[in-house]
Design a protein around this motif. Structure first.
Motif, PDB file in Angstrom:
ATOM      1  N   SER A 103       4.132   0.069   3.443  1.00  0.00           N
ATOM      2  CA  SER A 103       3.812   1.367   2.881  1.00  0.00           C
ATOM      3  C   SER A 103       5.063   2.228   2.786  1.00  0.00           C
ATOM      4  CB  SER A 103       2.751   2.046   3.767  1.00  0.00           C
ATOM      5  OG  SER A 103       2.396   3.320   3.263  1.00  0.00           O
ATOM      6  N   THR A 108       0.846  -1.185   0.000  1.00  0.00           N
ATOM      7  CA  THR A 108       0.000   0.000   0.000  1.00  0.00           C
ATOM      8  C   THR A 108       0.881   1.235   0.000  1.00  0.00           C
ATOM      9  OG1 THR A 108      -1.886   1.077   1.090  1.00  0.00           O
ATOM     10  CG2 THR A 108      -0.204   0.096   2.525  1.00  0.00           C
ATOM     11  N   TYR A 139       1.114  -4.818   6.587  1.00  0.00           N
ATOM     12  CA  TYR A 139       0.899  -3.804   5.555  1.00  0.00           C
ATOM     13  C   TYR A 139       2.207  -3.058   5.337  1.00  0.00           C
ATOM     14  CZ  TYR A 139      -4.130  -4.457   6.407  1.00  0.00           C
ATOM     15  OH  TYR A 139      -5.388  -4.981   6.545  1.00  0.00           O
ATOM     16  N   ARG A 152      -8.370   2.335   0.778  1.00  0.00           N
ATOM     17  CA  ARG A 152      -8.341   0.905   0.443  1.00  0.00           C
ATOM     18  C   ARG A 152      -8.163  -0.009   1.657  1.00  0.00           C
ATOM     19  NH1 ARG A 152      -4.505   0.921  -5.033  1.00  0.00           N
ATOM     20  NH2 ARG A 152      -5.935   2.165  -6.333  1.00  0.00           N
ATOM     21  N   ASP A 187      -3.235  -3.470  -2.272  1.00  0.00           N
ATOM     22  CA  ASP A 187      -4.253  -3.056  -1.308  1.00  0.00           C
ATOM     23  C   ASP A 187      -5.653  -3.019  -1.915  1.00  0.00           C
ATOM     24  OD1 ASP A 187      -3.862  -0.851  -2.928  1.00  0.00           O
ATOM     25  OD2 ASP A 187      -3.142   0.469  -1.328  1.00  0.00           O
TER      26      ASP A 187
END
Length: 419
Positions: free
Chosen positions: A224, A197, A222, A205, A272
């Motif tokens: 990022s 993401t 996740y 999302r 994502d």
């Protein structure tokens, strides 16, 4: 009745398979079953029908070739697009349903005159598209030749019904399941999930992932370009790029390879905006050996007619065994830039290492609306991709919620003995 119209010794059966141990075993089982049916039909004397296996992109069925037909026949179960789709390069945008292409799960049939002409044509004029996205549609276009070649002729007896259904009694081909069932699903803890993401999509999302499939993951992180503790996200130190995400993906591979992070057998990398059923994936992964270098997903191809390579298209989800990750990282293969297309770079690496890309038709790079309903109706989908012009939460619960049963799989078709 095939028995009454054609001697089976005049037919060549081709089972398309893959270079993975699971698929190789399934192909051999199909071959043996075809030969047993020929014996049961009492058509085998000294020479059995020809049954060959080729390790290419899986067709989910076989190709029949009838040598003595004088006409160029292209037979199959037809699929049509309801609307123009990127999967087919927006072909026939004015009237997408005007073009039919074969559902490989039902098998497809070519007559010898057509095969002979195509064999000559492909030497002089290989397919022109750089990208191979949907082989069945692209083959149909190649055969059709802008109207100069034959269109697909529908054969109702080529079916994708389950073999236990009443209709299957009148079918030449059937499906035994909609998804492979090789025993109990792998454990939740056997899959490490990496979600790619970036900060601009954190509020748009990530909430969809949390409302839908995150609950089914035992190990999920996740990744990022910004560490947000409320999600939480992990900043890998790789800046976000608008196009490819090669730098981020290779950082994920390195993190997975560190035993202090996880000792899971499998790594799943998703975007994502990917919608995925982890329970179905766990069922599917039981069929594969994590001690082999496995790279699994929806297979695309680049420049295959000119010595190119296959790759797993990232949007539908990329699955790697720990062995595959180890071999990738031990090689000299690297990103040529952080914004290089990660899925294609990985495809080049796998090709250089001789690791096959294993295709599953249950992974989808696009939305359900981008595929014919007649195709999806005999699948138990594992994933879809993109939130564009849809309600992704609704799509998830309509198409992906719930586990896969033991009686499903689109490629386990069989040629019925009672012809």
């Amino acid at each position: 009745s095939l028995q009454n119209s054609v001697n089976l010794q005049e037919v060549v059966f081709v089972i398309q398979s893959q270079r993975n141990s699971f698929h190789a075993q399934r192909a051999e089982e199909r071959r043996a079953k075809l030969l047993r049916q020929a014996v049961e039909l009492k058509v085998v004397t000294e020479v059995p029908p020809a049954v060959h296996t080729i390790c290419t992109r899986p067709a989910g069925g076989a190709v029949l070739r009838e040598p003595d037909m004088a006409y160029e026949w292209f037979l199959g179960k037809p699929l049509q697009d309801k609307e123009a789709t990127i999967i087919h390069h927006y072909a026939f945008a004015n009237d997408p349903s005007s073009f039919s292409y074969p559902d490989f799960a039902a098998a497809w049939v070519l007559s010898k005159p057509l095969i002979q002409r195509l064999a000559s044509k492909v030497k002089e004029e290989p397919p022109k598209s750089d990208f191979t996205i949907d082989l069945k549609h692209e083959i149909a276009l190649y055969i059709w030749e802008d109207g100069q070649g034959p269109s697909l002729t529908a054969v109702p007896d080529l079916c994708t019904d389950l073999e236990t259904s009443l209709r299957a009694r009148s079918c030449i081909t059937t499906l035994s399941t909609h998804m492979p069932h090789c025993g109990d699903p792998v454990r939740k803890e056997d899959i490490f999930v990496a979600v790619k993401t970036c900060q601009k999509f954190h509020m748009e999302r990530i909430p969809v992932v949390k409302k839908t499939w995150e609950k089914d993951a035992a190990l999920l992180e996740y990744y990022s370009d910004y560490a947000d503790p409320s999600i939480p996200t992990i900043d890998l130190g790789v800046p976000n790029t608008e196009r490819g995400h090669c730098g981020k993906t290779f950082a994920i591979l390195k993190r997975f390879a560190r035993d202090v992070v996880t000792q899971a057998d499998w790594l799943l990398i998703v975007d994502d905006d990917t919608l995925i059923s982890l329970p179905r994936l766990r069922t599917l992964l039981r069929c594969y050996n994590p001690r082999e270098p496995v790279a699994l997903g929806e297979r695309y191809g680049y420049g295959l007619g000119q010595g190119g390579y296959s790759y797993i298209t990232g949007g539908g989800g990329m699955v790697f065994s720990r062995m595959a990750v180890s071999k990738l990282l031990a090689s000299s293969c690297r990103c040529y830039s952080d914004n290089a297309p990660d899925d294609m770079v990985l495809g080049m690496c796998l090709n250089a290492l001789g690791i096959p890309v294993t295709h599953s038709p249950l992974f989808h790079q696009a939305r359900p609306s981008d595929y014919p309903k007649d195709l999806l109706v005999h699948q138990t989908p594992v994933s879809f991709h993109k939130h564009w012009n849809i309600d992704p939460v609704k799509v998830y619960y309509e198409w992906l919620a719930g586990n896969a049963g033991p009686t499903s799989h689109p490629s386990n078709w069989e040629w019925r003995a009672e012809l």
